[in-house]
Enzyme design. Structure first.
Site, PDB file in Angstrom:
ATOM      1  N   ASN B  79       0.807  -1.218   0.000  1.00  0.00           N
ATOM      2  CA  ASN B  79       0.000   0.000   0.000  1.00  0.00           C
ATOM      3  C   ASN B  79       0.843   1.272   0.000  1.00  0.00           C
ATOM      4  OD1 ASN B  79      -1.529  -2.144   2.046  1.00  0.00           O
ATOM      5  ND2 ASN B  79      -2.758  -1.339   0.366  1.00  0.00           N
ATOM      6  N   ILE B  87       0.979   6.942  -0.083  1.00  0.00           N
ATOM      7  CA  ILE B  87       0.342   5.959   0.779  1.00  0.00           C
ATOM      8  C   ILE B  87      -1.124   5.791   0.405  1.00  0.00           C
ATOM      9  CG2 ILE B  87      -0.226   5.384   3.178  1.00  0.00           C
ATOM     10  CD1 ILE B  87       2.059   7.491   3.866  1.00  0.00           C
ATOM     11  N   CYS B  88      -1.568   4.553   0.375  1.00  0.00           N
ATOM     12  CA  CYS B  88      -2.988   4.303   0.118  1.00  0.00           C
ATOM     13  C   CYS B  88      -3.636   3.900   1.430  1.00  0.00           C
ATOM     14  CB  CYS B  88      -3.135   3.191  -0.911  1.00  0.00           C
ATOM     15  SG  CYS B  88      -4.836   2.792  -1.274  1.00  0.00           S
ATOM     16  N   LEU B  89      -4.308   4.834   2.054  1.00  0.00           N
ATOM     17  CA  LEU B  89      -4.940   4.540   3.343  1.00  0.00           C
ATOM     18  C   LEU B  89      -6.234   5.349   3.430  1.00  0.00           C
ATOM     19  CD1 LEU B  89      -4.648   3.132   6.088  1.00  0.00           C
ATOM     20  CD2 LEU B  89      -3.452   5.143   6.916  1.00  0.00           C
TER      21      LEU B  89
END
Lengths: 572, 219
Positions: B79, B87-89
């Protein structure tokens, strides 16, 4: 359309239209009647006495009328469920304004729907279950709801929307903040704030943060479902509370209301905004609400804005304002083909030939006439298309045009060209009419000049020279029709139906060209009365032919008479 | 005082006072709206022992809009972009709540390192590696931690003190595989690039024909 001419409708008709509206709306709330009246008081689209088969029934609604429709839906739901309007509004928005589904789901499991819509908290303890029950104590209607912006009911409603606690808690009046130390807003960490607000989830924040939060959500994110600021809290702030939070910021509140209306219109397949820039009208057209209807009709509608030319647009697709007589699916396919193909096709036509053996398209980019197909290695002569083997030693000059092989090869070639030629035939005519329709603006100014001249040189008055203007309008209209008939003919199956269609097309085209020519002609002072007579006659005739064309095509769609040589969306 | 400034100041002070969380927030320059956060890699993960730094930009409408965060330290994680650190959050996007703080967001990042979400990847190649062979992925992630985040190994656990950066290990590949194609006369960097792109790891090794790799190498 011809509405200019039959503008003078009597009042009887007017009310007819009204009735139609309210029946469509389940006739729920008594306010329907006034609402519709209002909608048409400012700007009323002239109703037609008899609707032509190629016209579609539609209503133009002003911004205010839409808001009233929305309110009617809300009140309807509020009446059925016995909830206040604020809750009803949230429920409807959650269900994308689909009343039937909402009623079904709500009857099935009211609390689940309320939780999903952000109205009540999921019940953790059995005591707070059924918290969704919207009929709640009225204890809290103390806040001075000034009810600005004409939505008193909503304002009031919100108060009762919450579980026993008031929807909005003012820090002062509640025991929520710890008594000993001052309450610190968990967002801005300011302990000097005195006014705190929270929904029934008891997540308290200071009013300054609420305001900043709601403003960002509305202004920057265009959000109409404003959730509680706490993490993972799914409660939605009711409208009246939003207004309260925003306080004096009426611009943002108005934006919020606009977002609501947008959501309402966007969710309702019967409604569409007029696509013209800064036009505020909405058109309601229930006949074209479903995709399947678009195979049998072309829903060209116009909004109620009092402008010339009127705002005409297609209810079914965004491609062109008026693509009658051809239906959206075919028009779209045609435009796509033209975008992809027209230039390419023209280039292919003038620069390439097909290999006489494998039909690959070949561009000769230099060198001699001795061609070798890259694909099938067939060797042939570029000039006569015959096989190279027969050319003997006369390699660089071809004098063998009449040899049998050469003739056969050219026949094969022309066959493979036929589809290209066919497309270009339709495309060129389509493009030509489009171009001419555009040029009619120019023609219009020329005509205007002519009309002035006529007033000077003849006895005719201003009103009498209007025949020229009418003629130009008619020509433009018919050219648009003609243009689209070519798109339609391209995709039509061969047969008697197509022949009839093309007969109508030819008659219309002939008439239009005649009239066009007449309009372009020089004006002779003494010939004016004759010209006037001729132009008027022709205009009537052209208009008649156009009507026949449109009517017959529209009927054909209704009867399912037209066959296509490709698969068209929506047809089996 | 500006509410945003007050809040950020408070957050920074709170973080300084809280010794237990091991989260640090430092100023990068004089602006309080451009910060550097850092935290240790979580235990029992390939990131253990590493020290991860995060670039933090606080937008004008903070805390009503999410902070912008990206890793400064290179991280091998499905991620996190291995190139940019993006960042993939969800909480950095639509699940953001104004109640969240810099500290809580950094803690979330820390726990993201514990529990990758390969089905919603930021870096598709890394995610593929993760789903193909968790063991090989862990090894690579550990190696990245070691060379980029100062993880164990750089402190003497592995042979040298300042390990030469092994491009093959960085790419998460087997030395034998790279050698095999390098022997065919292809450049080492190109071989690494192609094998990484094709995810030539674990069970995939048997599935990908050598011809296909050579074909890719010739492109």
């Amino acid at each position: 359309m011809s509405s200019d001419y039959d503008y003078s409708d009597d009042d009887g008709d007017y009310y007819d239209e009204d009735d139609m509206m309210s029946t469509q709306d389940d006739g729920s709330a008594p306010s329907d009647e006034e609402m519709d009246m209002d909608a048409f008081n400012d700007d009323f689209v002239p109703a037609r006495n008899v609707r032509k088969v190629y016209e579609v029934e539609h209503e133009s609604l002003s911004q205010g009328a839409i808001e009233k429709l929305m309110l009617a839906d809300i009140e309807h739901i509020s009446g059925i469920f016995g909830v206040d309007v604020g809750t009803a509004s949230l429920l409807l928005r959650h269900m994308n304004w689909n009343k039937e589904r909402l009623i079904e789901k709500y009857m099935d499991n009211a609390s689940a729907v309320s939780v999903a819509a952000g109205i009540s908290l999921p019940s953790r303890s059995p005591s707070s279950s059924s918290a969704a029950a919207p009929i709640r104590s009225q204890s809290s209607s103390t806040r001075s709801g000034a009810a600005p912006l004409g939505r008193p009911s909503r304002q009031r409603g919100k108060q009762n929307s919450r579980s026993p606690t008031p929807a909005l808690t003012h820090g002062g009046g509640r025991s929520q903040p710890p008594k000993a130390e001052p309450f610190v807003c968990p967002i801005c960490f300011d302990d000097s704030q005195t006014s705190f607000l929270g929904l029934s989830c008891d997540h308290l924040f200071c009013s300054g943060c609420w305001n900043a939060y709601a403003t960002t959500k509305i202004r920057e994110e265009g959000e109409h479902m404003i959730r509680c600021m706490a993490e993972d809290c799914s409660l939605v702030v009711p409208d009246a509370t939003v207004q309260n939070i925003l306080g004096d910021d009426t611009a943002t509140w108005e934006r919020f209301q606009e977002l609501l209306v947008r959501h309402f219109v966007g969710s309702n397949p019967n409604l569409k905004y007029c696509p013209y820039p800064s036009c505020t009208y909405t058109v309601s057209c229930s006949a074209a609400a479903h995709k399947s209807a678009l195979t049998t009709m072309v829903p060209t509608v116009r909004c109620g804005a009092a402008v010339t030319p009127p705002h005409k647009f297609c209810f079914g697709c965004p491609i062109e304002a008026d693509h009658r007589p051809v239906i959206c699916g075919v028009a779209k396919m045609w435009l796509k083909k033209c975008r992809d193909d027209s230039e390419t096709a023209n280039w292919i036509k003038s620069n390439t030939k097909e290999c006489s053996k494998c039909q690959s398209t070949i561009e000769k980019n230099g060198g001699c006439n001795h061609m070798t197909c890259k694909k099938c290695k067939h060797e042939f002569c570029w000039v006569c298309m015959g096989p190279w083997s027969e050319h003997g030693t006369a390699w660089y000059s071809c004098n063998r045009f009449d040899e049998k092989e050469g003739v056969d090869a050219r026949d094969a070639q022309s066959k493979s060209r036929a589809s290209l030629e066919r497309y270009l035939h339709y495309y060129n005519r389509w493009a030509n009419h489009e171009q001419s329709a555009k040029l009619s603006i120019e023609l219009y100014s020329k005509t205007e000049k002519k009309m002035e001249e006529m007033q000077i040189t003849s006895e005719l008055t201003w009103i009498e020279v209007q025949f020229m203007k009418k003629a130009v309008d008619e020509v433009e209209k018919c050219r648009t029709t003609l243009k689209w008939t070519y798109a339609m003919a391209y995709y039509m199956d061969k047969g008697n139906e197509k022949e009839l269609f093309e007969d109508n097309q030819r008659d219309l085209e002939q008439a239009v060209e005649d009239l066009s020519e007449l309009l372009e002609s020089q004006i002779d002072a003494e010939a004016i009365p004759a010209l006037r007579q001729k132009v008027t006659d022709k205009t009537v005739y052209v208009s008649k032919r156009n009507e026949i064309m449109l009517e017959d095509t529209a009927k054909g769609f209704l009867d399912g008479r037209w066959g296509w040589n490709v698969t068209v969306d929506g047809f089996e | 005082m500006d509410a945003r400034l007050r809040r950020v100041n408070k957050e920074i002070t709170d973080c300084k006072n809280d010794k237990s969380s091991n989260i640090r927030i430092d100023l990068i320059d004089s602006s309080p709206f451009h910060l550097k956060g850092s935290f240790p890699g979580p235990q029992d993960t390939p990131y253990e022992g590493g020290h991860f730094e995060v670039d933090i930009v606080i937008p004008d409408s903070y805390p009503f809009q999410p902070v912008k965060m990206k890793f400064i330290t290179k991280v091998y994680h499905p991620n996190v972009s291995s190139a940019s650190g993006a960042i993939c959050l969800d909480i950095l996007k639509d699940a953001w709540s104004p109640v969240l703080t810099l500290k809580s967001t950094l803690i979330s990042l820390q726990s993201l390192l514990c529990s990758p979400e390969p089905n919603d990847p930021q870096d598709a190649e890394v995610a593929k590696h993760y789903t193909t062979s968790k063991r090989s992925f862990d090894e690579t992630a550990r190696y990245w931690t070691q060379i980029y985040a100062g993880g164990p190994g750089s402190r003497g656990k592995v042979e040298s003190k300042e390990p030469a950066r092994d491009e093959i290990a960085i790419a998460g590949l087997e030395k034998a595989h790279v050698d095999q194609f390098e022997a065919l006369g292809f450049e080492r960097s190109k071989v690494i690039d192609v094998l990484r792109r094709l995810n030539y790891r674990g069970a995939n090794v048997a599935k990908i024909a050598e011809d296909k790799i050579v074909e890719e190498l010739l492109k």
